[in-house]
Design a protein around this motif. Structure first.
Motif, mmCIF file in Angstrom:
data_model
loop_
_atom_site.group_PDB
_atom_site.id
_atom_site.type_symbol
_atom_site.label_atom_id
_atom_site.label_comp_id
_atom_site.label_asym_id
_atom_site.label_seq_id
_atom_site.Cartn_x
_atom_site.Cartn_y
_atom_site.Cartn_z
ATOM 1 N N TRP A 186 -5.352 3.192 -1.351
ATOM 2 C CA TRP A 186 -4.326 2.413 -0.657
ATOM 3 C C TRP A 186 -3.259 1.911 -1.630
ATOM 4 C CZ3 TRP A 186 -3.676 2.804 4.276
ATOM 5 C CH2 TRP A 186 -4.746 3.069 5.107
ATOM 6 N N GLU A 187 -3.650 1.627 -2.864
ATOM 7 C CA GLU A 187 -2.671 1.189 -3.866
ATOM 8 C C GLU A 187 -1.682 2.312 -4.161
ATOM 9 O OE1 GLU A 187 -0.805 -1.278 -6.673
ATOM 10 O OE2 GLU A 187 -2.271 -1.730 -5.111
ATOM 11 N N ALA A 188 -2.178 3.547 -4.269
ATOM 12 C CA ALA A 188 -1.287 4.682 -4.511
ATOM 13 C C ALA A 188 -0.333 4.888 -3.332
ATOM 14 C CB ALA A 188 -2.118 5.946 -4.748
ATOM 15 N N GLN A 189 -0.833 4.712 -2.113
ATOM 16 C CA GLN A 189 0.030 4.855 -0.942
ATOM 17 C C GLN A 189 1.092 3.764 -0.905
ATOM 18 O OE1 GLN A 189 -2.107 5.241 2.726
ATOM 19 N NE2 GLN A 189 -0.292 5.081 3.992
ATOM 20 N N ARG A 190 0.720 2.540 -1.300
ATOM 21 C CA ARG A 190 1.683 1.442 -1.318
ATOM 22 C C ARG A 190 2.802 1.698 -2.330
ATOM 23 N NH1 ARG A 190 2.788 -2.453 -4.535
ATOM 24 N NH2 ARG A 190 1.111 -1.796 -5.893
ATOM 25 N N VAL A 191 2.428 2.147 -3.524
ATOM 26 C CA VAL A 191 3.433 2.438 -4.554
ATOM 27 C C VAL A 191 4.366 3.548 -4.088
ATOM 28 C CG1 VAL A 191 3.748 3.287 -6.899
ATOM 29 C CG2 VAL A 191 1.958 1.617 -6.414
ATOM 30 N N ASN A 192 3.818 4.548 -3.422
ATOM 31 C CA ASN A 192 4.640 5.640 -2.923
ATOM 32 C C ASN A 192 5.652 5.146 -1.885
ATOM 33 O OD1 ASN A 192 5.335 8.488 -2.490
ATOM 34 N ND2 ASN A 192 4.347 8.220 -0.518
ATOM 35 N N LEU A 193 5.216 4.263 -0.991
ATOM 36 C CA LEU A 193 6.136 3.717 0.004
ATOM 37 C C LEU A 193 7.247 2.892 -0.647
ATOM 38 C CD1 LEU A 193 3.588 2.605 2.759
ATOM 39 C CD2 LEU A 193 5.255 4.464 2.929
ATOM 40 N N LEU A 194 6.875 2.073 -1.627
ATOM 41 C CA LEU A 194 7.871 1.248 -2.303
ATOM 42 C C LEU A 194 8.876 2.099 -3.078
ATOM 43 C CD1 LEU A 194 5.623 -1.683 -3.582
ATOM 44 C CD2 LEU A 194 7.287 -1.743 -1.722
#
Length: 273
Positions: A186-194
Motif C-alpha cells: 500500500w505504501e508503494a501504491q500511495r507513492v505512485n499516486l502522489l
C-alpha cells in the motif's frame, strides 16, 4: 476458551476489513520518485486530498514538423529545463512518404501548460488533448488502510512480547510478516499516486513529410535502362550455362534412359505383323 493472543489477532484482522477514512486539516508534503514519506506525512497528504482535489494530468499533442531530429532535440531540451525527464522515445522511421516519431516525457504539474505551449511552436498543430483524473478518493482509502495496518502491527508486537511459548511466537511472527508485506504494497501504491499528482505526462507525436525528389534527366534514365538490360542479359546467360552444366552432369542417366526407350521401341516394332 481461546488464548488471549488468538482473540486479539482475530480482532485485528476483523478491524482491517472495515476501513473508515479519517479527515484532518494539514498541508500536503510533496515527494520525489525515489523516496517515501513518513507516517505523519502520509496522514497529512491523505487528509488534504479529502479537502482539495488531487489531479493526475496527462496530455497528448500531435505536430507536423519540417525537421524531425531538430524538433525532437528541442522538445527534450525544453523538458529538462522545466525539471522533467524523458521516459520513452520511439522512432518509427519512414512509412510510405512520412516519418513518425513519438516522445513521452514527464514534467512537474505546474509546468504542464508552459511546456505544451513550447511544444506547439515546433510545427503545425494537428491535435491536442489534456485529461485530468481525480485520485483524492484513492489517496484517502490508501491512507486509511495504512493507518489501520500500522495499528495492527503495533498490537502484534505487543502480543509477541507477552507470548511465552515458542509456538505462539511463531504464529504471531507469521501474522506480523503478512501485515508488513501489506504495508509495503500500500505504501508503494500511495507513492505512485502522489507522483502522478506531482508530475504530468506528455506524449508528443511528430510527423515529417519527405520532400519530393526532383525528376531525373534523360541521360540518367538511359544509363539506368542500359544497366538493367546488361544485368538481365548476364542473368539469362548465366542461367543457360548453369542449365548446360546440369545436363552434362546428368548425361549418363539420360543416355541410359534413351537406350532403354530405344530397345523398347525396337521390340515393339519387331512384334508387329
Amino acid at each position: 476458551m481461546k488464548p488471549l493472543w488468538i482473540t486479539l489477532v482475530l480482532a485485528i484482522l476483523t478491524g482491517c476489513t472495515a476501513v473508515q477514512p479519517e479527515v484532518a486539516q494539514e498541508s500536503t508534503a510533496p515527494v520525489t520518485q525515489a523516496e517515501a514519506l513518513s507516517a505523519t506525512q502520509v496522514a497529512k497528504t491523505v487528509d488534504t486530498a479529502k479537502i482539495q482535489p488531487q489531479l493526475a494530468k496527462t496530455a497528448q499533442i500531435s505536430l507536423e514538423v519540417d525537421n524531425m531530429d531538430k524538433s525532437a532535440q528541442q522538445a527534450v531540451g525544453w523538458t529538462r529545463q522545466a525539471g522533467g525527464e524523458v521516459l520513452n522515445l520511439t522512432d518509427n522511421g519512414m512509412k510510405g512518404e512520412v516519418r513518425r516519431l513519438s516522445l513521452e516525457v514527464q514534467v512537474p504539474a505546474p509546468q504542464l501548460d508552459a511546456v505544451l505551449a513550447q511544444f506547439s511552436t515546433l510545427g503545425k498543430l494537428e491535435s491536442r488533448e489534456v485529461t485530468a483524473e481525480d485520485v483524492s478518493n484513492q489517496l484517502v482509502d490508501v491512507g486509511a488502510r495504512l493507518r489501520n495496518l500500522r495499528k495492527s502491527e503495533e498490537l502484534l508486537l505487543k502480543i509477541m512480547e507477552r507470548s511465552g511459548s515458542v509456538g505462539d511466537v511463531l504464529k504471531v511472527t507469521q501474522e506480523l510478516s503478512q501485515v508488513r508485506e501489506q504495508i509495503e504494497q500500500w505504501e508503494a501504491q500511495r507513492v505512485n499516486l502522489l507522483n502522478r499528482v506531482r508530475f504530468s505526462r506528455i506524449r508528443l507525436n511528430l510527423t515529417s513529410p519527405l520532400a519530393a525528389t526532383p525528376g531525373r534527366s534523360i541521360p540518367e534514365r538511359l544509363g539506368e535502362t542500359w544497366q538493367q538490360a546488361t544485368s538481365t542479359l548476364g542473368n539469362i546467360t548465366l542461367g543457360l550455362v548453369q542449365l548446360a552444366l546440369w545436363l552434362l552432369v546428368f548425361s549418363p542417366y539420360l543416355l541410359v534412359v534413351g537406350l532403354v526407350g530405344w530397345l523398347v521401341r525396337r521390340r515393339w516394332r519387331a512384334s508387329r505383323p
